[in-house]
Design an enzyme around this catalytic site. Structure first.
Site, PDB file in Angstrom:
ATOM      1  N   LYS A   1      21.360  28.371  11.590  1.00 39.73           N
ATOM      2  CA  LYS A   1      20.474  27.246  11.297  1.00 39.73           C
ATOM      3  C   LYS A   1      19.244  27.794  10.593  1.00 39.73           C
ATOM      4  O   LYS A   1      18.594  28.718  11.084  1.00 39.73           O
ATOM      5  CB  LYS A   1      20.076  26.509  12.571  1.00 39.73           C
ATOM      6  CG  LYS A   1      19.129  25.335  12.335  1.00 39.73           C
ATOM      7  CD  LYS A   1      18.776  24.631  13.629  1.00 39.73           C
ATOM      8  CE  LYS A   1      19.949  23.826  14.137  1.00 39.73           C
ATOM      9  NZ  LYS A   1      19.560  22.985  15.313  1.00 39.73           N
TER      10      LYS A   1
ATOM     11  N   ASP B   1      18.483  14.952  25.519  1.00 44.70           N
ATOM     12  CA  ASP B   1      19.191  14.243  24.448  1.00 44.70           C
ATOM     13  C   ASP B   1      20.705  14.401  24.637  1.00 44.70           C
ATOM     14  O   ASP B   1      21.438  14.659  23.677  1.00 44.70           O
ATOM     15  CB  ASP B   1      18.761  14.767  23.078  1.00 44.70           C
ATOM     16  CG  ASP B   1      19.176  13.834  21.939  1.00 44.70           C
ATOM     17  OD1 ASP B   1      19.408  12.634  22.213  1.00 44.70           O
ATOM     18  OD2 ASP B   1      19.266  14.294  20.788  1.00 44.70           O
TER      19      ASP B   1
END
Length: 277
Positions: free
Chosen positions: A4, A97
């Site tokens: 990432k 989340d």
């Protein structure tokens, strides 16, 4: 591995993404995507993580086209996810989340939790608090939607919703917009799993109802307790119910009213006045 890259276009999000990496890097569990390294080069930050071949749980649920997972499969996945989140909570990390999009099922059928992008690190004396409503509206706990104090019970609620979706093939209040559904969660109890899928056992239905209670105090106290409830439902004889009319000797009797027939697993038992096991 997967890498990432925190790009300049993510300006304003770097701190959040770095918190994700630092939080996840502290964790080592077979059902959590592993972070291997974090480094900077050329004014960019790189996060090196485990690459998982597979599909998201959301993709698998969608591929079922409304057909629920089997109860056994849902409970098995739920236990592994609860174990992973318990490990995170013990290390002071609340995911906040949890949703099918952030759960990858690898080629061996193992779930992996990813994206701690809005996770926050807590300690023994600090409870996470935010003034922002974070997480996906359909899976967020009522206290998240209110911007209230958040603890590990928020993850318990969200995992309860994930299990709800696996066992019903749909989400609570599916005909409403995400915002409307979120407001309903603040005021209304979720529909029972059995009301949508009567093939689910009474035990599992009760577990999901407890995990997704609007009041955090009425949920499981911690993810470890949730895990053992799921394990008990998986390993113990299950009780089901269905609406039936009890007719002695197969004779029609208009005075006999519908009753609930209870049975364990799929073995027949006597009807009427049933008992929970």
């Amino acid at each position: 591995v997967a890498i990432k890259v925190l790009l300049q276009s993510n300006e304003g999000k770097e701190i959040t993404l770095l918190q994700e990496a630092k939080a996840a890097a502290r964790l080592s569990h077979g059902n959590i995507v592993q972070i291997y390294d974090i480094f900077e080069e050329g004014n960019k930050t790189f996060i090196v993580m485990e690459y998982v071949r597979g599909k998201s749980l959301k993709q698998l649920i969608s591929a079922q086209e409304g057909t629920p997972f089997t109860e056994q499969r849902a409970l098995q996945l739920g236990m592994k996810l609860a174990s992973a989140l318990n490990h995170a909570h013990l290390n002071g990390v609340i995911h906040r989340d949890i949703k099918p999009d952030n759960i990858i099922i690898d080629q061996d059928g193992e779930p992996k939790i990813t994206d701690f992008g809005i996770a926050r690190v807590s300690n023994d004396t600090t409870i996470v608090h935010t003034d922002e409503i974070l997480g996906s509206l359909r899976y967020s706990s009522p206290e998240q939607l209110r911007g209230a104090i958040i603890d590990e019970r928020a993850d318990i609620f969200s995992l309860g919703i994930v299990l709800f979706e696996m066992l019903t093939g749909t989400m609570p209040f599916p005909d409403d917009s995400p915002v409307t559904a979120a407001f309903k969660k603040l005021k209304e109890d979720l529909p029972s799993v059995i009301s949508i899928n009567p093939e689910v056992s009474i035990q599992t239905d009760a577990i999901i109802a407890k995990a997704s209670d609007r009041d955090p105090k009425k949920r499981y106290a911690n993810m470890n307790e949730f895990y053992y409830a799921l394990a008990g439902a998986l390993d113990s004889p299950k009780t089901y119910y269905k609406d039936t009319v009890v007719l002695p000797n197969n004779q029609v009797n208009p005075k006999v009213s519908p009753q609930i027939e209870y049975h364990r697993d799929e073995t027949p038992t006597s009807s009427g006045g049933g008992k929970f096991f």
